[in-house]
Each structure stands twice: as structure tokens, then as C-alpha cells.
Design a protein around this motif. Structure first.
Motif, short mmCIF file in Angstrom:
data_model
loop_
_atom_site.label_atom_id
_atom_site.label_comp_id
_atom_site.label_asym_id
_atom_site.label_seq_id
_atom_site.Cartn_x
_atom_site.Cartn_y
_atom_site.Cartn_z
N CYS A 1 0.70 -1.24 -0.13
CA CYS A 1 0.01 0.16 0.08
C CYS A 1 0.83 1.28 0.14
O CYS A 1 1.60 1.44 0.87
CB CYS A 1 -0.98 -0.05 1.17
SG CYS A 1 -1.95 1.48 1.29
N CYS B 1 -3.81 -3.53 -3.12
CA CYS B 1 -4.06 -4.41 -1.95
C CYS B 1 -4.87 -5.48 -2.58
O CYS B 1 -4.89 -6.78 -2.22
CB CYS B 1 -4.49 -3.82 -0.70
SG CYS B 1 -5.98 -2.82 -0.96
N CYS C 1 -5.95 2.59 -5.65
CA CYS C 1 -5.02 2.16 -6.38
C CYS C 1 -5.03 0.49 -6.91
O CYS C 1 -4.71 0.10 -7.63
CB CYS C 1 -3.30 2.30 -6.04
SG CYS C 1 -3.03 1.30 -4.66
N MET C 2 -5.78 -0.04 -5.93
CA MET C 2 -6.32 -1.23 -5.94
C MET C 2 -5.25 -2.32 -5.90
O MET C 2 -5.45 -3.61 -6.02
CB MET C 2 -7.24 -1.59 -7.27
CG MET C 2 -8.46 -0.87 -7.54
SD MET C 2 -9.51 -1.33 -6.04
CE MET C 2 -11.01 -0.68 -6.56
N CYS D 1 -6.75 6.14 1.73
CA CYS D 1 -6.80 5.37 0.31
C CYS D 1 -6.83 6.11 -1.00
O CYS D 1 -7.71 6.97 -0.95
CB CYS D 1 -7.69 4.37 0.50
SG CYS D 1 -7.99 3.07 -0.98
FE1 SF4 Z 1 -3.75 1.22 -0.24
FE2 SF4 Z 1 -5.19 -0.68 -1.19
FE3 SF4 Z 1 -6.04 2.03 -1.00
FE4 SF4 Z 1 -4.18 1.05 -2.84
S1 SF4 Z 1 -6.40 0.62 -2.84
S2 SF4 Z 1 -4.16 3.06 -1.44
S3 SF4 Z 1 -3.08 -0.51 -1.65
S4 SF4 Z 1 -5.71 0.55 0.72
#
Ligand code: SF4
Ligand code: F3S
Length: 103
Positions: free
Chosen positions: A55, A89, A86-87, A83
Motif C-alpha cells: 500500500c 492491495c 490504487c487497488m 486510500c
Molecule cells: Fe492502499 Fe489498497 Fe487503497 Fe491502494 S487501494 S491505497 S493499496 S488501501
């Protein structure tokens, strides 16, 4: 995999560290889903840690969950307000325990 409709199919039963808890919860074996914009199904999480490592804005923090059958720590979406959708995670979790509602 985590139910992306969890907020309709489950009831919010409380909060922990400012993060919503979606039941059912029966500690220590059943811990429910934690978080809303960034949601982690604690009953699926195996503490792989890829979400914490990848992340870019450090949304996740480890929390101890002694006695849970899958793992004794979980990735809490403590800073879900940061958050950036960005996906990463969602893509890296090996057990599909994370849902991000980017809509
Ligand atoms: Fe972090 Fe997931 Fe949000 Fe991306 S989508 S910023 S990895 S929590
Ligand atoms: Fe758990 Fe998946 Fe993160 S197993 S620690 S939510 S990568």
C-alpha cells in the motif's frame, strides 16, 4: 473471497480503533469484516502481509487476533481515509480478503 456487498448483507456491530466492524462476530474464532471504504475480511486473512508492504499510503496496521483459526494477526485498514484507490492491495492479497469500494 470477501463479499463486495458486505455492507448490505451484514450488520455493523461496532467499531474498533475507529474502524467499522461488520458481523457476525464470535471472538476469538469469528471476527467479521473490518472497514468500509477499505474492507478486510478477518475470517479470510491469513496474515500474508502483502497489503501492508504494497500500500503506497500505509492504510494498514497489524492487529493481534490470538485464537483465530486462520492467523493470529490481521491487517486492519486503520487509515482507510488515506486510500487513493490504487487497488494494489486487492490484487496482491492471496486469499482475496480485501474489497476497496472505488466507485
Ligand atoms: Fe492502499 Fe489498497 Fe487503497 Fe491502494 S487501494 S491505497 S493499496 S488501501
Ligand atoms: Fe491479510 Fe491479505 Fe493482507 S491475507 S495481511 S489481507 S494481503
Amino acid at each position: 473471497a470477501i463479499d463486495p456487498q458486505f455492507n448490505e448483507n451484514r450488520e455493523k456491530v461496532g467499531e474498533e480503533n475507529g474502524v467499522s466492524v461488520w458481523g457476525p462476530v464470535d471472538e476469538p474464532e469469528q471476527l467479521g469484516i473490518r472497514g468500509t471504504h477499505v474492507a478486510v475480511d478477518y475470517d479470510l486473512c491469513i496474515a500474508d502481509g502483502a497489503c501492508l508492504e504494497d500500500c503506497p499510503v500505509d492504510v494498514f496496521e497489524w492487529v493481534d487476533t490470538p485464537g483465530h483459526p486462520e492467523s493470529e494477526k490481521k491487517a486492519e485498514p486503520t487509515h482507510e481515509a488515506q486510500c487513493i484507490d490504487c487497488m494494489l492491495c486487492v490484487d496482491v492479497c492471496p486469499v482475496d480478503a480485501i474489497d476497496v469500494d472505488a466507485s
